[in-house]
Design a protein around this motif. Structure first.
Motif, PDB file in Angstrom:
ATOM      1  N   LEU A   1       0.843  -1.186   0.000  1.00 54.25           N
ATOM      2  CA  LEU A   1       0.000   0.000   0.000  1.00 54.25           C
ATOM      3  C   LEU A   1       0.885   1.244   0.000  1.00 54.25           C
ATOM      4  O   LEU A   1       1.707   1.417   0.903  1.00 54.25           O
ATOM      5  N   ASN A   2       0.752   2.049  -1.047  1.00 46.08           N
ATOM      6  CA  ASN A   2       1.579   3.243  -1.195  1.00 46.08           C
ATOM      7  C   ASN A   2       3.066   2.942  -1.016  1.00 46.08           C
ATOM      8  O   ASN A   2       3.800   3.676  -0.365  1.00 46.08           O
TER       9      ASN A   2
ATOM     10  N   ALA B   1      -3.729  -4.696  10.483  1.00 44.50           N
ATOM     11  CA  ALA B   1      -2.371  -4.610   9.935  1.00 44.50           C
ATOM     12  C   ALA B   1      -2.193  -3.349   9.102  1.00 44.50           C
ATOM     13  O   ALA B   1      -1.165  -2.668   9.197  1.00 44.50           O
ATOM     14  N   LEU B   2      -3.192  -3.005   8.296  1.00 47.51           N
ATOM     15  CA  LEU B   2      -3.128  -1.778   7.500  1.00 47.51           C
ATOM     16  C   LEU B   2      -3.070  -0.545   8.400  1.00 47.51           C
ATOM     17  O   LEU B   2      -2.276   0.371   8.170  1.00 47.51           O
ATOM     18  N   ASN B   3      -3.891  -0.539   9.439  1.00 50.57           N
ATOM     19  CA  ASN B   3      -3.939   0.616  10.332  1.00 50.57           C
ATOM     20  C   ASN B   3      -2.677   0.735  11.186  1.00 50.57           C
ATOM     21  O   ASN B   3      -2.285   1.850  11.557  1.00 50.57           O
ATOM     22  N   ALA B   4      -2.026  -0.385  11.466  1.00 53.68           N
ATOM     23  CA  ALA B   4      -0.774  -0.346  12.227  1.00 53.68           C
ATOM     24  C   ALA B   4       0.323   0.373  11.446  1.00 53.68           C
ATOM     25  O   ALA B   4       1.281   0.876  12.037  1.00 53.68           O
ATOM     26  N   GLN B   5       0.176   0.413  10.118  1.00 53.84           N
ATOM     27  CA  GLN B   5       1.175   1.067   9.280  1.00 53.84           C
ATOM     28  C   GLN B   5       0.626   2.326   8.606  1.00 53.84           C
ATOM     29  O   GLN B   5       1.203   2.832   7.659  1.00 53.84           O
ATOM     30  N   SER B   6      -0.478   2.866   9.123  1.00 52.58           N
ATOM     31  CA  SER B   6      -1.104   4.029   8.479  1.00 52.58           C
ATOM     32  C   SER B   6      -0.215   5.271   8.529  1.00 52.58           C
ATOM     33  O   SER B   6      -0.308   6.121   7.654  1.00 52.58           O
TER      34      SER B   6
ATOM     35  N   THR C   1       1.811   4.682   5.396  1.00 52.13           N
ATOM     36  CA  THR C   1       1.078   4.603   4.131  1.00 52.13           C
ATOM     37  C   THR C   1       0.156   5.794   3.890  1.00 52.13           C
ATOM     38  O   THR C   1      -0.182   6.081   2.741  1.00 52.13           O
ATOM     39  N   GLY C   2      -0.292   6.443   4.954  1.00 52.12           N
ATOM     40  CA  GLY C   2      -1.265   7.524   4.812  1.00 52.12           C
ATOM     41  C   GLY C   2      -2.671   7.018   4.546  1.00 52.12           C
ATOM     42  O   GLY C   2      -3.529   7.756   4.069  1.00 52.12           O
ATOM     43  N   VAL C   3      -2.913   5.743   4.877  1.00 60.37           N
ATOM     44  CA  VAL C   3      -4.207   5.112   4.601  1.00 60.37           C
ATOM     45  C   VAL C   3      -4.751   4.481   5.873  1.00 60.37           C
ATOM     46  O   VAL C   3      -4.003   3.858   6.626  1.00 60.37           O
ATOM     47  N   VAL C   4      -6.058   4.645   6.099  1.00 58.62           N
ATOM     48  CA  VAL C   4      -6.731   3.942   7.188  1.00 58.62           C
ATOM     49  C   VAL C   4      -7.764   2.997   6.587  1.00 58.62           C
ATOM     50  O   VAL C   4      -8.348   3.282   5.542  1.00 58.62           O
TER      51      VAL C   4
ATOM     52  N   ASN D   1      -9.240   4.449   3.064  1.00 56.46           N
ATOM     53  CA  ASN D   1      -9.376   5.892   2.915  1.00 56.46           C
ATOM     54  C   ASN D   1      -8.018   6.554   3.100  1.00 56.46           C
ATOM     55  O   ASN D   1      -7.288   6.237   4.040  1.00 56.46           O
ATOM     56  N   SER D   2      -7.718   7.487   2.212  1.00 55.19           N
ATOM     57  CA  SER D   2      -6.502   8.274   2.315  1.00 55.19           C
ATOM     58  C   SER D   2      -6.688   9.329   3.391  1.00 55.19           C
ATOM     59  O   SER D   2      -7.693  10.030   3.411  1.00 55.19           O
TER      60      SER D   2
END
Length: 90
Positions: A16-17, A42-47, A50-53, A64-65
């Motif tokens: 992601l990004n 996992a995505l939110n742990a790296q937001s 990445t700038g993404v939630v 969402n960006s």
């Protein structure tokens, strides 16, 4: 992104990004909601990177960006357009 119960994804299958997403493995023996929860966490742990939630509702992930910029998503191994059910909307 709609997660199917037969899909198994692992660390690095989703980028992601430009950031490989780590910290999750989906399982064919669990529900789509639990798999979606694992991926969203996992995505939110790296937001911050990445700038993404991400949010998960019954196995349907919404990305969402944070700042409104485009999201770049790369899939590899078992994570494909067919297995994720991804549809890009702008």
């Amino acid at each position: 992104m709609s997660i199917l119960p037969s899909d198994v994804f692992a660390d690095g299958d989703i980028t992601l990004n430009g950031i490989a997403i780590d910290g999750f493995t989906t399982d064919t023996g669990t529900t789509v909601t639990l798999n979606g929860d694992d991926i969203a966490a996992a995505l939110n742990a790296q937001s911050d990177e990445t700038g993404v939630v991400a949010t998960n509702t019954a196995g349907v992930l919404t990305l969402n960006s944070v700042d409104g910029t485009e999201i770049t998503l790369e899939l590899s191994n078992t994570a494909t357009l067919a297995t994720t059910g991804l549809v890009e909307t702008n």
